[in-house]
Design a protein around this motif. Structure first.
Motif, PDB file in Angstrom:
ATOM      1  N   VAL A  19       0.837  -1.203   0.000  1.00 42.58           N
ATOM      2  CA  VAL A  19       0.000   0.000   0.000  1.00 42.58           C
ATOM      3  C   VAL A  19       0.867   1.246   0.000  1.00 42.58           C
ATOM      4  O   VAL A  19       0.573   2.231  -0.698  1.00 42.58           O
ATOM      5  CB  VAL A  19      -0.961  -0.010   1.199  1.00 42.58           C
ATOM      6  CG1 VAL A  19      -1.740   1.311   1.269  1.00 42.58           C
ATOM      7  CG2 VAL A  19      -1.942  -1.169   1.086  1.00 42.58           C
ATOM      8  N   HIS A  20       1.968   1.225   0.760  1.00 44.47           N
ATOM      9  CA  HIS A  20       2.899   2.367   0.777  1.00 44.47           C
ATOM     10  C   HIS A  20       3.481   2.592  -0.618  1.00 44.47           C
ATOM     11  O   HIS A  20       3.630   3.733  -1.070  1.00 44.47           O
ATOM     12  CB  HIS A  20       4.034   2.119   1.772  1.00 44.47           C
ATOM     13  CG  HIS A  20       3.578   1.871   3.176  1.00 44.47           C
ATOM     14  ND1 HIS A  20       2.707   2.705   3.835  1.00 44.47           N
ATOM     15  CD2 HIS A  20       3.886   0.883   4.052  1.00 44.47           C
ATOM     16  CE1 HIS A  20       2.488   2.231   5.057  1.00 44.47           C
ATOM     17  NE2 HIS A  20       3.198   1.134   5.203  1.00 44.47           N
ATOM     18  N   THR A  21       3.816   1.499  -1.298  1.00 47.39           N
ATOM     19  CA  THR A  21       4.392   1.605  -2.643  1.00 47.39           C
ATOM     20  C   THR A  21       3.392   2.213  -3.618  1.00 47.39           C
ATOM     21  O   THR A  21       3.730   3.124  -4.385  1.00 47.39           O
ATOM     22  CB  THR A  21       4.822   0.226  -3.153  1.00 47.39           C
ATOM     23  OG1 THR A  21       5.660  -0.403  -2.190  1.00 47.39           O
ATOM     24  CG2 THR A  21       5.561   0.340  -4.475  1.00 47.39           C
ATOM     25  N   LEU A  22       2.176   1.726  -3.593  1.00 48.63           N
ATOM     26  CA  LEU A  22       1.167   2.225  -4.527  1.00 48.63           C
ATOM     27  C   LEU A  22       0.869   3.693  -4.279  1.00 48.63           C
ATOM     28  O   LEU A  22       0.711   4.479  -5.222  1.00 48.63           O
ATOM     29  CB  LEU A  22      -0.107   1.396  -4.408  1.00 48.63           C
ATOM     30  CG  LEU A  22       0.003  -0.067  -4.838  1.00 48.63           C
ATOM     31  CD1 LEU A  22      -1.336  -0.771  -4.651  1.00 48.63           C
ATOM     32  CD2 LEU A  22       0.476  -0.188  -6.276  1.00 48.63           C
ATOM     33  N   ARG A  23       0.789   4.080  -3.014  1.00 46.11           N
ATOM     34  CA  ARG A  23       0.533   5.495  -2.725  1.00 46.11           C
ATOM     35  C   ARG A  23       1.671   6.361  -3.259  1.00 46.11           C
ATOM     36  O   ARG A  23       1.438   7.407  -3.866  1.00 46.11           O
ATOM     37  CB  ARG A  23       0.367   5.716  -1.226  1.00 46.11           C
ATOM     38  CG  ARG A  23       0.152   7.182  -0.874  1.00 46.11           C
ATOM     39  CD  ARG A  23      -0.139   7.400   0.580  1.00 46.11           C
ATOM     40  NE  ARG A  23      -0.266   8.827   0.863  1.00 46.11           N
ATOM     41  CZ  ARG A  23      -0.542   9.326   2.057  1.00 46.11           C
ATOM     42  NH1 ARG A  23      -0.749   8.519   3.087  1.00 46.11           N
ATOM     43  NH2 ARG A  23      -0.635  10.637   2.236  1.00 46.11           N
ATOM     44  N   HIS A  24       2.918   5.916  -3.051  1.00 48.60           N
ATOM     45  CA  HIS A  24       4.064   6.672  -3.538  1.00 48.60           C
ATOM     46  C   HIS A  24       4.017   6.802  -5.058  1.00 48.60           C
ATOM     47  O   HIS A  24       4.196   7.900  -5.606  1.00 48.60           O
ATOM     48  CB  HIS A  24       5.362   5.987  -3.116  1.00 48.60           C
ATOM     49  CG  HIS A  24       6.590   6.620  -3.692  1.00 48.60           C
ATOM     50  ND1 HIS A  24       7.247   7.664  -3.071  1.00 48.60           N
ATOM     51  CD2 HIS A  24       7.280   6.374  -4.838  1.00 48.60           C
ATOM     52  CE1 HIS A  24       8.279   8.028  -3.812  1.00 48.60           C
ATOM     53  NE2 HIS A  24       8.322   7.260  -4.890  1.00 48.60           N
ATOM     54  N   MET A  25       3.781   5.704  -5.749  1.00 50.30           N
ATOM     55  CA  MET A  25       3.770   5.743  -7.208  1.00 50.30           C
ATOM     56  C   MET A  25       2.632   6.607  -7.732  1.00 50.30           C
ATOM     57  O   MET A  25       2.777   7.312  -8.735  1.00 50.30           O
ATOM     58  CB  MET A  25       3.682   4.328  -7.770  1.00 50.30           C
ATOM     59  CG  MET A  25       4.880   3.440  -7.425  1.00 50.30           C
ATOM     60  SD  MET A  25       6.454   4.086  -8.060  1.00 50.30           S
ATOM     61  CE  MET A  25       6.331   3.615  -9.789  1.00 50.30           C
ATOM     62  N   ALA A  26       1.498   6.582  -7.047  1.00 50.16           N
ATOM     63  CA  ALA A  26       0.388   7.451  -7.452  1.00 50.16           C
ATOM     64  C   ALA A  26       0.780   8.916  -7.305  1.00 50.16           C
ATOM     65  O   ALA A  26       0.493   9.751  -8.181  1.00 50.16           O
ATOM     66  CB  ALA A  26      -0.850   7.141  -6.617  1.00 50.16           C
ATOM     67  N   GLU A  27       1.457   9.254  -6.224  1.00 49.52           N
ATOM     68  CA  GLU A  27       1.870  10.640  -6.010  1.00 49.52           C
ATOM     69  C   GLU A  27       2.949  11.077  -6.987  1.00 49.52           C
ATOM     70  O   GLU A  27       3.148  12.287  -7.192  1.00 49.52           O
ATOM     71  CB  GLU A  27       2.354  10.832  -4.569  1.00 49.52           C
ATOM     72  CG  GLU A  27       1.235  10.811  -3.555  1.00 49.52           C
ATOM     73  CD  GLU A  27       1.655  11.404  -2.221  1.00 49.52           C
ATOM     74  OE1 GLU A  27       2.762  11.983  -2.142  1.00 49.52           O
ATOM     75  OE2 GLU A  27       0.876  11.293  -1.266  1.00 49.52           O
ATOM     76  N   TRP A 110      10.228   4.630  -6.979  1.00 47.52           N
ATOM     77  CA  TRP A 110      10.798   5.306  -8.146  1.00 47.52           C
ATOM     78  C   TRP A 110      10.813   6.806  -7.910  1.00 47.52           C
ATOM     79  O   TRP A 110       9.850   7.382  -7.382  1.00 47.52           O
ATOM     80  CB  TRP A 110       9.984   4.983  -9.398  1.00 47.52           C
ATOM     81  CG  TRP A 110      10.221   3.596  -9.923  1.00 47.52           C
ATOM     82  CD1 TRP A 110      10.025   2.415  -9.246  1.00 47.52           C
ATOM     83  CD2 TRP A 110      10.679   3.233 -11.238  1.00 47.52           C
ATOM     84  NE1 TRP A 110      10.334   1.346 -10.057  1.00 47.52           N
ATOM     85  CE2 TRP A 110      10.735   1.823 -11.290  1.00 47.52           C
ATOM     86  CE3 TRP A 110      11.026   3.967 -12.365  1.00 47.52           C
ATOM     87  CZ2 TRP A 110      11.146   1.132 -12.421  1.00 47.52           C
ATOM     88  CZ3 TRP A 110      11.430   3.282 -13.504  1.00 47.52           C
ATOM     89  CH2 TRP A 110      11.491   1.875 -13.530  1.00 47.52           C
ATOM     90  N   LEU A 111      11.907   7.458  -8.345  1.00 40.40           N
ATOM     91  CA  LEU A 111      12.105   8.883  -8.108  1.00 40.40           C
ATOM     92  C   LEU A 111      12.685   9.546  -9.352  1.00 40.40           C
ATOM     93  O   LEU A 111      13.229   8.887 -10.226  1.00 40.40           O
ATOM     94  CB  LEU A 111      13.063   9.100  -6.927  1.00 40.40           C
ATOM     95  CG  LEU A 111      12.700   8.439  -5.599  1.00 40.40           C
ATOM     96  CD1 LEU A 111      13.911   8.405  -4.685  1.00 40.40           C
ATOM     97  CD2 LEU A 111      11.538   9.170  -4.943  1.00 40.40           C
ATOM     98  N   ALA A 112      12.579  10.864  -9.404  1.00 42.13           N
ATOM     99  CA  ALA A 112      13.197  11.665 -10.450  1.00 42.13           C
ATOM    100  C   ALA A 112      13.379  13.077  -9.893  1.00 42.13           C
ATOM    101  O   ALA A 112      13.003  13.365  -8.759  1.00 42.13           O
ATOM    102  CB  ALA A 112      12.346  11.677 -11.715  1.00 42.13           C
ATOM    103  N   ARG A 113      13.970  13.965 -10.692  1.00 38.05           N
ATOM    104  CA  ARG A 113      14.199  15.325 -10.209  1.00 38.05           C
ATOM    105  C   ARG A 113      12.883  16.073  -9.983  1.00 38.05           C
ATOM    106  O   ARG A 113      12.819  17.050  -9.244  1.00 38.05           O
ATOM    107  CB  ARG A 113      15.066  16.109 -11.203  1.00 38.05           C
ATOM    108  CG  ARG A 113      14.432  16.298 -12.568  1.00 38.05           C
ATOM    109  CD  ARG A 113      15.338  17.060 -13.514  1.00 38.05           C
ATOM    110  NE  ARG A 113      14.723  17.274 -14.814  1.00 38.05           N
ATOM    111  CZ  ARG A 113      14.728  16.413 -15.806  1.00 38.05           C
ATOM    112  NH1 ARG A 113      15.351  15.251 -15.649  1.00 38.05           N
ATOM    113  NH2 ARG A 113      14.138  16.688 -16.957  1.00 38.05           N
ATOM    114  N   CYS A 275       6.632   9.388  -0.648  1.00 40.02           N
ATOM    115  CA  CYS A 275       5.515  10.341  -0.737  1.00 40.02           C
ATOM    116  C   CYS A 275       5.977  11.762  -0.427  1.00 40.02           C
ATOM    117  O   CYS A 275       5.375  12.475   0.376  1.00 40.02           O
ATOM    118  CB  CYS A 275       4.392   9.907   0.215  1.00 40.02           C
ATOM    119  SG  CYS A 275       3.504   8.436  -0.352  1.00 40.02           S
ATOM    120  N   ARG A 276       7.034  12.178  -1.094  1.00 39.02           N
ATOM    121  CA  ARG A 276       7.665  13.462  -0.808  1.00 39.02           C
ATOM    122  C   ARG A 276       6.748  14.651  -1.075  1.00 39.02           C
ATOM    123  O   ARG A 276       6.906  15.708  -0.469  1.00 39.02           O
ATOM    124  CB  ARG A 276       8.936  13.611  -1.653  1.00 39.02           C
ATOM    125  CG  ARG A 276       8.706  13.381  -3.139  1.00 39.02           C
ATOM    126  CD  ARG A 276       9.969  13.323  -3.928  1.00 39.02           C
ATOM    127  NE  ARG A 276       9.739  12.797  -5.273  1.00 39.02           N
ATOM    128  CZ  ARG A 276      10.522  13.055  -6.303  1.00 39.02           C
ATOM    129  NH1 ARG A 276      11.566  13.839  -6.155  1.00 39.02           N
ATOM    130  NH2 ARG A 276      10.269  12.530  -7.466  1.00 39.02           N
TER     131      ARG A 276
END
Length: 280
Positions: A19-27, A110-113, A275-276
């Motif tokens: 659930v943490h992963t999906l929330r992060h990817m959605a954001e 997953w992250l980017a600038r 979830c930055r």
């Protein structure tokens, strides 16, 4: 027209992070996420069902701006390349040629600038593949107390892992490689690519979780006809359990993936920005 960005994922027994992963990817701005559950027995499937029901309220993401779909795969064999490629085809047919596909695992952020989706959508049209450098987070004596492993495990290896992962613009016939480490696109033998993404990877979050993951991985590869070189470390972990018992693999975890003094082991304190956007 701005291309859609869609995440695809296969998951089994990842209840502590999914659930943490999906929330992060959605954001990170994805338009949709499609998840295949491969026979989870630890509550992952129930967590996914609950997430689909409540994400619009709990994540503060309007339902009309984001799609989350979960399907079941009862086949125990780990034909990841074939299954993920087929899911990408399904997504591509729905969203169209040129859609960005992000094949991710449940233990990855997953992250980017900027938001991942915005960065992918801003790449030149000639860029067909975006590589993601991968950094492993492992457990340490200094970890925070938090039920979310992405917040608890703040130390990572200083050097990126050897194999990157990729996102790509979908086209018919695209083949995602085993492990999501590459993609073959039929129209370009060597597609234009960019190094624009980063992944924080949390593969082993406790000794018991490593044992469960190893059992699943070894069984999933034994059910395939893939060569022994595919999934070699999962097969090896399975043999350790079969020949020496679970405690032997827990000892592997304590020796190689748990650090009493992370600084002395060359690790760096670099908390993952889970979830930055909502937590900034």
């Amino acid at each position: 027209m701005t291309p859609a960005v869609v995440g695809i994922c296969m998951v089994k027994d990842e209840a502590d992070v999914i659930v943490h992963t999906l929330r992060h990817m959605a954001e990170e701005g994805l338009d949709a996420i499609f998840v295949i559950d491969n026979g989870s027995r630890d509550g992952t499937r129930q967590a996914l069902t609950h997430t689909v029901a409540v994400y619009a309220d709990t994540w503060q993401i309007p339902a009309e701006l984001f799609q989350l779909e979960v399907t079941d795969d009862p086949d125990p064999a780990y034909y990841q390349s074939a299954k993920m490629s087929a899911l990408a085809d399904r997504v591509g047919q729905e969203f169209g040629i040129g859609t960005w596909i992000v094949p991710f695992d449940a233990d990855e952020l997953w992250l980017a600038r900027d938001r991942v989706a915005m960065v992918l959508q801003g790449l030149p049209r000639t860029t067909r593949v975006a590589r993601a450098s991968l950094f492993n987070h492992f457990c340490t004596l200094l970890d925070r107390e938090d039920s979310n492993p992405f917040l608890a495990m703040q130390w990572r290896q200083a050097v990126r892992a050897g194999l990157p992962k990729v996102a790509f613009r979908w086209e018919p016939g695209a083949v995602i490689h085993q492990g999501n480490h590459g993609v073959t696109l039929p129209t370009q033998l060597v597609p234009d690519s960019a190094d624009t993404l980063e992944i924080r990877h949390f593969p082993y979050r406790s000794a018991n979780q490593m044992v469960r993951k190893a059992r699943n991985g070894a069984a999933a590869y034994r059910a395939t006809s893939l060569p022994e070189s595919e999934g070699a470390h999962w097969r090896a972990y399975g043999r350790i359990i079969d020949e020496h018992g679970e405690e032997a693999l827990r000892e592997v975890f304590r020796e190689h993936f748990w650090y009493r003094s992370p600084t002395d082991s060359g690790m760096v304190l670099d908390p993952a920005p889970w979830c930055r956007w909502s937590r900034s």
